[in-house]
Design a protein around this motif. Structure first.
Motif, PDB file in Angstrom:
ATOM      1  N   SER A 146      -5.625 -13.406 -10.745  1.00 18.91           N
ATOM      2  CA  SER A 146      -5.430 -12.056 -11.260  1.00 18.91           C
ATOM      3  C   SER A 146      -4.131 -11.482 -10.707  1.00 18.91           C
ATOM      4  O   SER A 146      -3.697 -11.853  -9.613  1.00 18.91           O
ATOM      5  CB  SER A 146      -6.598 -11.156 -10.852  1.00 18.91           C
ATOM      6  N   ARG A 148      -3.598  -8.715  -9.323  1.00 19.80           N
ATOM      7  CA  ARG A 148      -3.861  -8.057  -8.038  1.00 19.80           C
ATOM      8  C   ARG A 148      -3.728  -9.028  -6.869  1.00 19.80           C
ATOM      9  O   ARG A 148      -3.313  -8.653  -5.770  1.00 19.80           O
ATOM     10  CB  ARG A 148      -5.262  -7.440  -8.037  1.00 19.80           C
ATOM     11  N   ALA A 149      -4.059 -10.286  -7.110  1.00 16.28           N
ATOM     12  CA  ALA A 149      -3.987 -11.298  -6.046  1.00 16.28           C
ATOM     13  C   ALA A 149      -2.684 -12.079  -6.072  1.00 16.28           C
ATOM     14  O   ALA A 149      -2.482 -12.975  -5.257  1.00 16.28           O
ATOM     15  CB  ALA A 149      -5.170 -12.263  -6.172  1.00 16.28           C
ATOM     16  N   GLY A 167       2.301  -6.211 -12.191  1.00 10.16           N
ATOM     17  CA  GLY A 167       1.269  -5.712 -11.287  1.00 10.16           C
ATOM     18  C   GLY A 167       0.994  -6.619 -10.105  1.00 10.16           C
ATOM     19  O   GLY A 167      -0.107  -6.591  -9.535  1.00 10.16           O
ATOM     20  N   VAL A 168       1.994  -7.424  -9.699  1.00 10.15           N
ATOM     21  CA  VAL A 168       1.822  -8.309  -8.551  1.00 10.15           C
ATOM     22  C   VAL A 168       2.634  -7.790  -7.366  1.00 10.15           C
ATOM     23  O   VAL A 168       3.485  -6.909  -7.512  1.00 10.15           O
ATOM     24  CB  VAL A 168       2.254  -9.756  -8.873  1.00 10.15           C
ATOM     25  N   THR A 169       2.387  -8.335  -6.196  1.00 11.56           N
ATOM     26  CA  THR A 169       3.160  -7.983  -5.016  1.00 11.56           C
ATOM     27  C   THR A 169       4.558  -8.575  -5.137  1.00 11.56           C
ATOM     28  O   THR A 169       4.717  -9.777  -5.372  1.00 11.56           O
ATOM     29  CB  THR A 169       2.485  -8.512  -3.737  1.00 11.56           C
ATOM     30  N   GLU A 212      -7.857  -8.507   2.092  1.00 15.04           N
ATOM     31  CA  GLU A 212      -7.934  -7.252   1.356  1.00 15.04           C
ATOM     32  C   GLU A 212      -8.799  -7.403   0.119  1.00 15.04           C
ATOM     33  O   GLU A 212      -9.603  -6.519  -0.221  1.00 15.04           O
ATOM     34  CB  GLU A 212      -6.540  -6.784   0.973  1.00 15.04           C
ATOM     35  N   ASP A 213      -8.656  -8.534  -0.577  1.00 11.65           N
ATOM     36  CA  ASP A 213      -9.427  -8.774  -1.780  1.00 11.65           C
ATOM     37  C   ASP A 213     -10.919  -8.854  -1.469  1.00 11.65           C
ATOM     38  O   ASP A 213     -11.760  -8.306  -2.172  1.00 11.65           O
ATOM     39  CB  ASP A 213      -8.946 -10.056  -2.467  1.00 11.65           C
ATOM     40  N   LYS A 216     -12.399  -5.405  -0.714  1.00 11.16           N
ATOM     41  CA  LYS A 216     -12.608  -4.594  -1.901  1.00 11.16           C
ATOM     42  C   LYS A 216     -13.880  -5.019  -2.643  1.00 11.16           C
ATOM     43  O   LYS A 216     -14.531  -4.210  -3.286  1.00 11.16           O
ATOM     44  CB  LYS A 216     -11.404  -4.692  -2.828  1.00 11.16           C
TER      45      LYS A 216
END
Length: 218
Positions: A146, A148-149, A167-169, A212-213, A216
């Motif tokens: 995803s 987010r990861a 939407g990624v780091t 972190e994932d 959450k």
């Protein structure tokens, strides 16, 4: 974890400049050296650089390929790359490249042992080019990760913008084409000033991201 190619995995700045100078020399019929190129030639689209040198119209791709094939003989993979990719694979982290290079030219730049350590390679012909997020999202989809990861390591403002759009780091490779200050201004979440930082920073980032994932989800 995704990587840009030029300036991040491969030390190709000099090769890129030599390609521009070689192509311009052949097209203009006069000697053009790297010193004759604009100061920002390495981070400016080739069309604009060549226009500044007096070339108008479309680029002859066969001529560009010939200049690039010769110039890239000088490009080398950064020392951190093989060990870092091996460590990420051992940790179960999928890896890939998202590049504006064609697949043919990727194969010119990356030796087979490095290609074998990558799980996917997204090239110019596979998706809308950066700064659009399409290539990053395609690579994540292939890796079943995803946004987010996801982490994207790039060395230009275009890479950072693509990471944000996906939407990624966004991690900046400060040793690459644009430099740390430009990457910070572009909005990188983290900038690594030197290539030798990558070997320990990138696996650490993966570990933090997983923690972190998990937090959450709990």
């Amino acid at each position: 974890m995704l990587f840009d190619l030029d300036g991040v995995l491969v030390d190709s700045r000099d090769a890129q400049l030599a390609t521009l100078a070689g192509y311009a020399t052949a097209a203009l019929g006069k000697r053009v050296t790297v010193a004759d190129l604009p100061a920002d030639a390495a981070t400016t689209p080739r069309e604009y650089v060549l226009s500044d040198l007096g070339l108008d119209g479309s680029i002859n791709e066969e001529g560009w390929a010939a200049a690039s094939a010769t110039a890239t003989l000088t490009a080398e993979v950064f020392p951190y790359v093989a060990g870092t990719l091996a460590a990420l694979r051992e940790a179960g982290v999928g890896t890939g490249v998202v590049t504006l290079r064609s697949r043919e030219r990727v194969n010119w730049l990356l030796p087979q042992d490095i290609l074998d350590r990558l799980d996917t390679v997204v090239c110019y012909e596979d998706a809308q080019p950066k700064p659009a997020p399409d290539g990053v999202l395609l690579a994540l989809d292939r890796l079943e990760v995803s946004p987010r990861a996801g982490i994207f390591v790039g060395d230009t403002e275009t890479d950072i913008h693509a990471a944000h759009a996906a939407g990624v780091t966004a991690v900046g490779a400060g040793w690459g084409f644009a430099g740390p200050e430009a990457l910070t201004r572009a909005g990188a979440h983290l900038v690594m000033p030197r290539a030798d930082h990558a070997a320990f920073v990138l696996p650490l980032l993966v570990g933090i991201g997983r923690q972190e994932d998990n937090s959450k989800r709990s």
